[in-house]
Design an enzyme around this catalytic site. Sequence first.
Site: not given
Ligand code: PGA
Length: 252
Positions: A9, A11, A95, A97, A167, A173, A213
């Site tokens: 992903n 983003k 997601h 976000e 998630e 992140g 992560s």
């Molecule tokens: P990350 O993000 O691997 O940077 O923690 C995962 C995601 O938001 O899909």
Amino acid sequence: MRTPIIAGNWKMNKTISEAVSFASELKDRVAGVKNVDIVICPPFTALAKIADALSGSNIKVGAQNVCWEEKGAFTGEVSVAMLLEAGCTYVILGHSERRAMFGDTNETVNKKLKAALRNGLLPIVCVGETLEQREKGVTQDVIKGHVQGSLAGLSEEEMKKVIIAYEPVWAIGTGKTATRQQAQEVHLYIRNLLSGMCGKEVSDGVCILYGGSVKPENIKDLMAEQDIDGGLVGGASLKPDSFEKLVKFNER
Ligand code: PGA
């Protein structure tokens, strides 16, 4: 058996030219990989070019969002038909976000999911609790709300096409991965919820990805758990080298 999926992903990262050069490099690096479904989800602008660059390869392309409407006066939105023509196979829905910053709810995720399924786009539906919710001990309630709300009203045939990504928001992140036991516990909980919704046989076939992560250093451990069927990866999917290592989790 469930085929593992490793999905990147991106983003809001990479311009078209950056995306295409990544894709050309990744294509060669993972050319020999079998039995893993490899997906990258770039921003909308790069989809068509990246799908062209990857055609005939073992890497599929996904979008990060879609509109539930087919066409018309919906400024700023992108339809399922547009994504399919751009070369998408998958779409990420709900997601955290998008839920936290752009108003996605279980209801809108459900509408997007049904639009995707109607037209043959494979949905990756994200669910997950915040740190506050985990500390309050309501993780399972939140997951139940996300799963039952986002996936409401699907037939068994539709459910078979759904991919879920667990998630935990506190792991996204932050460099703080859920332990494999914490992840497995929630994955099993999700599978049991699905079983209640559509029966054990269907729920046993659903791929449940972990996200938050995921890195080359922890993927193998996570993948060793019974109900973890792949990863939805943000940061570590942005470099060809680390994405290659993730895809080849089995070879190390
Ligand atoms: P990350 O993000 O691997 O940077 O923690 C995962 C995601 O938001 O899909």
